[in-house]
Write an enzyme that holds these catalytic residues in place. Structure first.
Site, PDB file in Angstrom:
ATOM      1  N   ASN A  93       0.811  -1.226   0.000  1.00 18.41           N
ATOM      2  CA  ASN A  93       0.000   0.000   0.000  1.00 18.41           C
ATOM      3  C   ASN A  93       0.844   1.275   0.000  1.00 18.41           C
ATOM      4  O   ASN A  93       0.384   2.306  -0.495  1.00 18.41           O
ATOM      5  CB  ASN A  93      -0.916  -0.030   1.244  1.00 18.41           C
ATOM      6  CG  ASN A  93      -1.489   1.325   1.560  1.00 18.41           C
ATOM      7  OD1 ASN A  93      -2.461   1.761   0.928  1.00 18.41           O
ATOM      8  ND2 ASN A  93      -0.896   2.045   2.510  1.00 18.41           N
ATOM      9  N   TYR A 200       3.128  10.181 -11.204  1.00 20.33           N
ATOM     10  CA  TYR A 200       2.321   9.316 -10.328  1.00 20.33           C
ATOM     11  C   TYR A 200       1.548   8.309 -11.190  1.00 20.33           C
ATOM     12  O   TYR A 200       1.548   7.106 -10.916  1.00 20.33           O
ATOM     13  CB  TYR A 200       1.355  10.182  -9.511  1.00 20.33           C
ATOM     14  CG  TYR A 200       0.452   9.391  -8.591  1.00 20.33           C
ATOM     15  CD1 TYR A 200       0.912   8.928  -7.371  1.00 20.33           C
ATOM     16  CD2 TYR A 200      -0.871   9.114  -8.953  1.00 20.33           C
ATOM     17  CE1 TYR A 200       0.086   8.202  -6.522  1.00 20.33           C
ATOM     18  CE2 TYR A 200      -1.700   8.397  -8.110  1.00 20.33           C
ATOM     19  CZ  TYR A 200      -1.217   7.940  -6.893  1.00 20.33           C
ATOM     20  OH  TYR A 200      -2.042   7.220  -6.076  1.00 20.33           O
TER      21      TYR A 200
END
Ligand code: NAP
Length: 291
Positions: A93, A200
């Site tokens: 995560n 990103y």
């Protein structure tokens, strides 16, 4: 699933979606599992473990892990092997994104973003995969912003989505992106090459593509039984990463990760891209931006 306790590890779990994934796994596994809340900062991680205990009577274990520090990943692996012999659930995560007003050059942003979100995640997998037990579940947290249609070069896109892409080839594409990002601050060169203009987004395309390759490799390895890897996206979530603009709570953002972490034996959902509503989406066709 294995008859003994199931051992879970969630990276970047001191806050945000990772914290909610730990909470959800603690509730789901109860006494049948041990959930490691991994954080790079020991104090923040310990505080989060204490918060779960005092506020919800949920027991998790802190473990230090910085995804950009290979030694810390190996140390965490050694501790888990010593205490439990192996790992049953791995949730990758940990992640980051620069803010729109960040002063770092695009090249610097690309390097740091890729080092954490893609290469860091890949390193965690390299170190942890050998200790995954039969029926282990791996969840790689991607994003709906990792849309392959943002790759405008037909050649690069074709390679990223191809069924015979290798991890080394994918790593080269991600490194090429960083090199291209360093060429000029106005992103002219990166557009010319046909890469996305979001570091990103590119790092998350990498995460999704990597998950697909990892499943293919595991399926070809007869010594591994029913190990499943999926990429997920959590939706647009109210966390520090989104400057709290996301519409979903962290617990809502954790739903698809928890779903993928607890998939039953011999599930068909393997090497897939799972949406925030726990639906399988075809990432190769490009995912609609919902957040
Ligand atoms: N929020 C959204 O809408 C959204 C949407 C799509 C995908 N995601 C993905 O969901 C994941 C969690 O994000 P979030 O929204 O919960 O963000 P967040 O609240 O900012 O949490 C990010 C977590 O990752 C950790 N982290 C960052 N770099 C790390 C490193 N090098 N090693 C270990 N841990 C590191 C942070 O630790 P520190 O506290 O020490 O910084 C923090 O615990 C990320 O992969 C993100 O890309 C989020």
């Amino acid at each position: 699933m294995s008859a003994g306790k199931r051992i879970a590890l969630v990276t970047g779990a001191n806050k945000g979606i990772g914290f909610a994934i730990v909470r959800g796994l603690c509730k789901a596994l109860g006494d049948r599992g041990t959930v490691y809340l991994a954080a790079r900062n020991e104090q923040l991680g310990q505080q989060s473990v204490a918060e779960l205990k005092t506020e919800e009577n949920l027991h998790s274990e802190f473990i230090q892990l910085d995804v950009t520090d290979r030694k810390s990943i190996e140390k965490a692996r050694d501790a888990i092997v010593e205490r439990h012999g192996g790992l049953d659930i791995l949730v990758n995560n940990a992640g980051m994104a620069f803010k729109h007003d960040a002063t770092e050059s695009f090249g610097q942003q690309a390097e740091v973003t890729m080092a954490t979100n893609f290469f860091g995640l890949s390193d965690v997998c390299d170190v942890m995969f050998p200790i995954l037990r039969s029926h282990a579940r791996v969840v790689n947290v991607s994003s709906c912003l990792g849309n392959v249609n943002t790759i405008t070069s037909a050649t690069i896109k074709a390679r990223v989505i191809s069924d015979d892409l290798t991890v080394d080839e994918l790593k080269t594409i991600m490194s090429d992106f960083v090199s291209a990002a360093k060429r000029d601050t106005q992103k002219a060169y990166i557009k010319e090459v046909g890469f996305p203009t979001s570091a990103y987004g590119m790092s998350k395309i990498g995460v999704t593509a990597l998950s697909s390759i990892q499943q293919r490799q595991l399926d070809q390895d007869r010594s591994r039984t029913d190990i499943v890897v999926n990429a997920i996206h959590p939706g647009y979530v109210d966390t520090d990463l989104t400057s709290h603009k996301g519409s979903r709570t962290i617990d809502e953002g954790a739903v698809s990760s928890i779903y993928a972490a607890l998939l039953p034996e011999k599930t068909d959902i393997r090497g897939q891209y799972v949406s925030c509503n726990s639906q399988v989406e075809d990432w190769r066709k490009g995912v609609q931006r919902t957040a």
